[in-house]
Design an enzyme around this catalytic site. Structure first.
Site, short mmCIF file in Angstrom:
data_model
loop_
_atom_site.label_atom_id
_atom_site.label_comp_id
_atom_site.label_asym_id
_atom_site.label_seq_id
_atom_site.Cartn_x
_atom_site.Cartn_y
_atom_site.Cartn_z
CD GLU A 3 -1.17 -1.81 2.26
OE1 GLU A 3 -0.31 -2.33 2.37
OE2 GLU A 3 -2.25 -2.42 3.45
CD GLU B 251 -10.56 0.12 3.91
OE1 GLU B 251 -10.71 0.04 3.34
OE2 GLU B 251 -11.05 -0.81 4.59
CE1 TYR C 165 -1.40 -3.02 8.92
CE2 TYR C 165 -3.46 -4.40 10.32
CZ TYR C 165 -3.23 -3.14 9.30
OH TYR C 165 -3.80 -2.21 8.41
CG ASP D 99 -1.98 -2.98 6.04
OD1 ASP D 99 -0.58 -3.75 5.70
OD2 ASP D 99 -2.18 -2.04 6.00
CG HIS E 117 -3.07 -9.35 12.91
ND1 HIS E 117 -3.08 -8.25 13.60
CD2 HIS E 117 -3.54 -9.35 12.27
CE1 HIS E 117 -4.00 -7.37 13.07
NE2 HIS E 117 -4.37 -7.83 12.49
CG ASP F 118 -6.06 -4.56 7.81
OD1 ASP F 118 -6.78 -4.43 6.36
OD2 ASP F 118 -6.50 -3.53 8.83
NE ARG G 200 -5.71 1.19 10.70
CZ ARG G 200 -4.83 1.69 9.25
NH1 ARG G 200 -4.58 0.57 8.60
NH2 ARG G 200 -5.13 2.60 9.13
#
Length: 767
Positions: free
Chosen positions: A7, A84, A281, A80, A326, A82, A283
């Site tokens: 990203e 998103e 990570y 990532d 995670h 997740d 989030r």
């Protein structure tokens, strides 16, 4: 040659170092496509299918990635781990037309060489359940915002917005404000005493509060010459446990308490640390640590603090609806006790490092002592509390912050005291205090409440608060001054009682979320007309539905359909009813002329109207004032503006109040008063200084480049550089340096893009 797509450029740069020359790592700069800005962009009649488009500023990037993908042997989608991130990978695969046979999806929760190489060895396919959970959230939020916002425009004021999570968060803040406004503080007297024992001074508090000055004075009078003896000594060993490693929300809360970081800043800095490979990570709902992290942390503690400080433990996640698999947020390498970076990065990294290491350290042992003293004159008793650390354990490194704004005052230890011992009272004080209303939300306590209720997700908290505070003006983040009252305190020394006059401030708070009138009005309208949208349980249950979609238990379109049909009927009815939100409150009359004052909400915000007919006067409410709580006295002060302060360099200085707050009118120039400056108290000398600095700032040219006859300039504006041509402004694409722009490049941008402007969007009704 293989292509890896992530990203962000920083993440790409970090990963490139680990993969070597056989891989090319490129950045997608986030999502490469999204719903259209000015259209609903959802096919409601055909299963709520989103209609995605590639933004104009991403078209060249997409074209370049397509070329790179066509030349690559394998394309690795490394966004990532997740929902998103999964959606970003799916958009990339679909938009770039990637062949399934040469496409791999890889995930990792830390950017280290081992994690990256392990991910490459264990690729998987894109998880469409996660993608659909993200699409369900995106579509539902678009439907709510796109259909409900025009209702607010029609019923209240243009430019407003509503949102599934945003409106519930706003209601929390508004409800708390209403609790505070309806709270009536009551005075009481709190008695404390200073006792002497074996050369030490100990503070004790009386177990009784008195309702008034007379009761407090009577107690002190009765206590003259009193003897105090110990009636009870209780000692208990206690254990204090370390807090678990950080999740997203607990990191946001603790960074606010200890570092005074806004939630949005915490997330930006954490993102930077993650992309540089320094933390896992950022989030996550999980408090879990990997076995490798636990092992290396145990070794670090043993080597640096000693074996007795090590206590390996694994925490279980308690967060409602925890969705990610995670780890907790931790340093990628525990031996890195310090890092290079900005001051903010270093502070946040240190906080994460200490919290992680402390979570694997031994409990602290403390000795809590409670001593009760009785008097030979009165039945009430004083209580002395102390806490002594017997073994510091994790406290050697870290102590969790608290949101308690009235921290207990305790001493570390007390001399050896036994029942029956007599202590000398050096001083007794009876202080007048007031009962405390509930505290307003701060950013961190609002995040904590949202998480407790299961509303939103860690990734939504920062943008939600930002929208409420800066995007729409529903909430102001600031200080509440409170109001002052004169109180009489009493002091007993020896046999004399003296009175002390003091000013006590009631209701003062710092750094809190303060709802503005528009926030109260919008909340009231939504509660009355769209109760489901701002219902706490309903909003939390929607999150549970998203979780079920992510787990493959339900179909995402069904979630939307179940919500949308009754919602749309209600929206359609609201657009055609006569239920408008008109807010006004009579304040009283001006004693000087008998004219009535009324607080109202109008096109430009809250204001006070004085009188009727052609002679009526208007004054905008000051920052922090609300229609439902402003007093007649405060309203009358608003009409003291404009103030003619005198002249300076041949021009009059007039302090005025406008739509956007107080300002100085100096000739033809308007100069905004600095934030926090009271327009009713500002002096001529201060105004002269503001005029000088304002004129100096206005005189400085902000033209970065001027192409003369072509009527094209590059301007450095308040929100960054832009191109100006023929009275219109054009946005410079992301990643393009203003200094590199030639005349030809500017013309190309002007021809290929629309000028920026403020427009009211018209929304097409769906049937």
């Amino acid at each position: 040659m293989d292509l890896v797509i992530v990203e962000s450029p920083t993440k790409a740069k970090t990963i490139q170092k680990f993969l070597g020359s056989d891989y090319v790592v490129k950045s997608s700069f986030g999502h490469i496509r999204d719903l259209q800005d000015k259209k609903l962009s959802i096919d409601i009649e055909n299963g709520f299918i989103p209609e995605y488009v590639i933004p104009s500023d991403k078209k060249k990037l997409v074209s370049d990635l397509k070329k790179d993908a066509a030349k690559a042997d394998v394309v690795w989608l490394a966004s990532d781990e997740d929902r998103e991130g999964e959606a970003i990978s799916w958009h990339l695969a679909d938009t770039l037309g990637l062949e399934k046979g040469k496409t791999r999806r890889i995930v990792f929760h830390e950017i280290t060489k081992d994690a990256i190489l392990n991910a490459v060895k264990n690729p998987r396919e894109i998880d469409m359940n996660l993608v659909n959970a993200q699409q369900a959230r995106r579509v539902l939020d678009r439907l709510v915002g796109f259909e409900l916002s025009p209702v607010l425009w029609r019923k209240i004021k243009r430019g407003l917005s509503a949102g599934r999570v945003q409106s519930v968060a706003l209601r929390l803040v508004v409800d708390r404000e209403r609790e505070i406004l309806s709270f009536q503080p009551e005075a009481f007297y709190k008695v404390d005493a200073i006792f002497r024992c074996a050369g030490a001074k100990l503070k004790g508090s009386l177990d009784t509060r008195f309702n008034g000055l007379d009761q407090a004075r009577k107690f002190l009078e009765d206590s003259i010459g009193a003897s105090y003896s110990v009636t009870q000594v209780e000692k208990k060993e206690g254990t204090r446990f370390p807090a678990p490693p950080f999740t997203t929300s607990t990191l946001q809360q603790e960074a606010a308490r200890k570092l005074h970081f806004p939630v949005s800043l915490t997330m930006r800095v954490a993102q930077s640390l993650y992309e540089r490979g320094l933390i896992t990570y950022m989030r996550t709902d999980s408090t879990n640590l990997s076995s490798l992290a636990i092992g290396t942390t145990r070794e670090f503690i043993t080597e640096n603090f000693g074996a007795r400080y090590s206590h390996t433990r694994q925490y279980k996640t308690k967060s409602k609806g925890a969705q990610e698999a995670h780890e907790a947020i931790r340093p990628t390498f525990v031996e890195d006790t310090e890092i290079q970076g900005t001051a903010q990065e270093q502070k946040l990294y240190s906080l994460i490092w200490k919290r992680t290491v402390a979570s694997q350290m031994e409990e602290a042992r403390v000795l809590n002592t409670t001593i009760k003293l009785g008097s030979d004159r009165r039945s009430e008793q004083f209580c002395i509390q102390a806490s002594e650390v017997l073994f510091d354990g994790f406290l050697k490194l870290y102590m969790e912050g608290t949101d308690d704004e009235e921290a207990d005052e305790t001493v570390n230890s007390v001399p050896e005291i036994r029942t029956g011992d007599v202590l000398e009272a050096l001083e007794l004080t009876a202080d007048c205090k007031y009962t405390q209303a509930p505290y307003r939300y701060s950013e961190q306590t609002l995040v904590k409440k949202l998480e407790e209720l299961g509303i939103g997700r860690p990734s939504t908290y920062a943008p939600t608060i930002s929208t409420l505070t800066t995007g729409r003006g529903y909430i102001l983040k600031g200080d509440k001054e409170g109001h002052s009252v004169q109180v009489t305190n009493l002091v007993l020394k020896g046999s004399e009682i003296s009175s002390v006059q003091k000013t006590e401030t009631i209701g003062a708070e710092k750094g809190k979320l303060l709802p503005q009138d528009i926030g109260l009005i919008v909340t009231d309208y939504l509660v009355e007309n769209f109760p489901d949208i701002v219902d706490y349980d309903f909003t939390a249950n929607v999150e549970k539905d998203f979780d079920k979609v992510a787990d493959g238990q339900i179909i995402w379109n069904n979630v939307i359909s179940k919500f949308y049909s009754p919602f749309h009927v209600k929206v359609d009815g609201s657009m055609h009813d006569n239920n408008f939100s008109h807010v006004e409150r009579e304040l009283g009359v001006d004693p000087s002329d008998g004219q009535k004052l009324v607080a109202k909400f109008g096109q430009f915000g809250p204001y006070v109207q004085k009188g009727d007919g052609e002679s009526r006067q208007f004054a905008s409410l000051a920052s922090g004032q609300l229609i439902e709580s402003i007093t007649l006295e405060d309203a009358l002060k608003l009409f003291q503006l404009p103030r003619n302060m005198g002249s300076y360099k041949g021009e009059e200085i007039i302090v005025m109040k406008g739509r956007f707050g107080p300002y100085i009118k100096y000739g033809d120039t308007n100069i905004t008063l600095p934030k926090g400056t009271d327009p009713l108290k500002v002096t001529l000398e201060q105004c002269c200084s503001f005029v000088d600095s304002g004129l100096d700032k206005a005189s400085k040219k902000k033209v970065l480049a001027d192409f003369g006859a072509e009527d094209i300039q590059i301007i450095d504006g308040a929100y960054g550089p832009y191109i100006k041509h023929d009275g219109k402004n054009f946005k410079i694409p992301k990643g393009v340096s203003p200094e590199s722009l030639t005349l030809a490049a500017c013309k190309n941008i002007i021809e290929s893009s629309e000028p920026t402007s403020r427009r009211y969007h018209k929304f097409k009704k769906t049937k």
